[in-house]
Write an enzyme that holds these catalytic residues in place. Sequence first.
Site, PDB file in Angstrom:
ATOM      1  CG  HIS A  12      -0.280   0.117   2.547  1.00 29.28           C
ATOM      2  ND1 HIS A  12      -0.805  -0.445   3.681  1.00 29.28           N
ATOM      3  CD2 HIS A  12       0.860   0.739   2.955  1.00 29.28           C
ATOM      4  CE1 HIS A  12      -0.012  -0.179   4.711  1.00 29.28           C
ATOM      5  NE2 HIS A  12       1.003   0.541   4.296  1.00 29.28           N
ATOM      6  CG  HIS A  59      -0.297   4.113   7.924  1.00 27.44           C
ATOM      7  ND1 HIS A  59      -1.249   3.621   7.060  1.00 27.44           N
ATOM      8  CD2 HIS A  59       0.810   3.349   7.722  1.00 27.44           C
ATOM      9  CE1 HIS A  59      -0.732   2.616   6.370  1.00 27.44           C
ATOM     10  NE2 HIS A  59       0.510   2.429   6.753  1.00 27.44           N
ATOM     11  CG  HIS A 193       7.857  -1.374   4.417  1.00 27.91           C
ATOM     12  ND1 HIS A 193       6.930  -2.399   4.491  1.00 27.91           N
ATOM     13  CD2 HIS A 193       7.153  -0.249   4.735  1.00 27.91           C
ATOM     14  CE1 HIS A 193       5.738  -1.920   4.819  1.00 27.91           C
ATOM     15  NE2 HIS A 193       5.847  -0.606   5.002  1.00 27.91           N
ATOM     16  CD  GLU A 240       2.394  -1.737   6.622  1.00 29.87           C
ATOM     17  OE1 GLU A 240       2.295  -0.576   7.019  1.00 29.87           O
ATOM     18  OE2 GLU A 240       2.695  -2.013   5.440  1.00 29.87           O
TER      19      GLU A 240
HETATM   20  C1  DHB Z   1       6.136   3.770   3.163  1.00 27.69           C
HETATM   21  C2  DHB Z   1       5.516   2.542   3.311  1.00 27.69           C
HETATM   22  C3  DHB Z   1       4.424   2.398   4.154  1.00 27.69           C
HETATM   23  O1  DHB Z   1       3.785   1.212   4.385  1.00 27.69           O
HETATM   24  C4  DHB Z   1       3.916   3.502   4.821  1.00 27.69           C
HETATM   25  O2  DHB Z   1       2.818   3.330   5.550  1.00 27.69           O
HETATM   26  C5  DHB Z   1       4.534   4.739   4.708  1.00 27.69           C
HETATM   27  C6  DHB Z   1       5.653   4.872   3.864  1.00 27.69           C
HETATM   28  C7  DHB Z   1       7.295   3.930   2.236  1.00 27.69           C
HETATM   29  O3  DHB Z   1       7.750   2.937   1.649  1.00 27.69           O
HETATM   30  O4  DHB Z   1       7.771   5.039   2.071  1.00 27.69           O
HETATM   31 FE    FE Z   2       2.177   1.277   5.822  1.00 26.29          FE
END
Ligand code: DHB
Ligand code: FE
Length: 286
Positions: A12, A59, A193, A240
């Site tokens: 996302h 978020h 991530h 996530e």
């Molecule tokens: C990023 C990824 C995310 O899941 C998020 O909520 C905010 C930023 C990113 O990759 O920058």
């Molecule tokens: Fe996110």
Amino acid sequence: MAKITASVYTSHVPAIGAALDLGKTQEPYWQPVFQGYDFSKQWMKDNKPDVIFLVYNDHATAFSLDFIPTFAIGTAAEFQPADEGWGPRPVPKVIGHPELASHIAQSVIQQDFDLTIVNKMDVDHGLTVPLSLMCGQPEAWPCPVIPFAVNVVQYPVPSGQRCFNLGQAIRKAVESFDADLNVQIWGTGGMSHQLQGPRAGLINPEFDNAFLDKLIADPRAAAAIPHIDYVREAGSEGIELVMWLIARGAMADVAGGPAPKLAHRFYHVPASNTAVGHVILENQQA
Ligand code: DHB
Ligand code: FE
């Protein structure tokens, strides 16, 4: 009766929404990301659902540290795209399905999962970016959407196993709703991530691809992954991915039905700070 016909899994990343909204999808950086969804946009047209049950995470937009529901179901008639600091994304408002959402709340709570019922909330990129990736830029989203928010931001977060079990309860709830609705369940967020700390920028394609393999063919093994492994291997935001297990738990094979058909699988690194993963699974007739 209503039934779950397919499940969709996708990352996302908020920058994907910005790239779409600013007309950058054909830029060399973004083109390979959006190309992975060309199949999916056509698939959505060919397999239009009546309702999408969309598992995502907020978020700190609708919720905050003031109150932190582990599982929250949106029962409202509509949900506005949230202002995440740059104004709301220029996307259609999300039309809910209060009758089905209320029925699912009733059934799932009676199956011993404590859901928080949310009659008013805005929805952030966690929900709108998956819709954009799958549906493009329509005047209105193709069908009503039930937002289902999972806390994967503030620890303690739910385990993958609990999410998988919850998916099974959601399937039972949908299948006991007395209307012939074609329902898709989407699990969103991930893949690996980490956005902060010394390991910021961490991406782990080996973990991600092993997760995709398990998600598709051995979901019970995917559900058994302890939460600490996501954090270690896939980064603090890689957690996530437990949301994907809610969607996977709702598929027919988990309840003894036939294995789903893999309609599409895509993986790309990077998009912003994130590995993008995407799968479509179709339930087969028994
Ligand atoms: C990023 C990824 C995310 O899941 C998020 O909520 C905010 C930023 C990113 O990759 O920058
Ligand atoms: Fe996110």
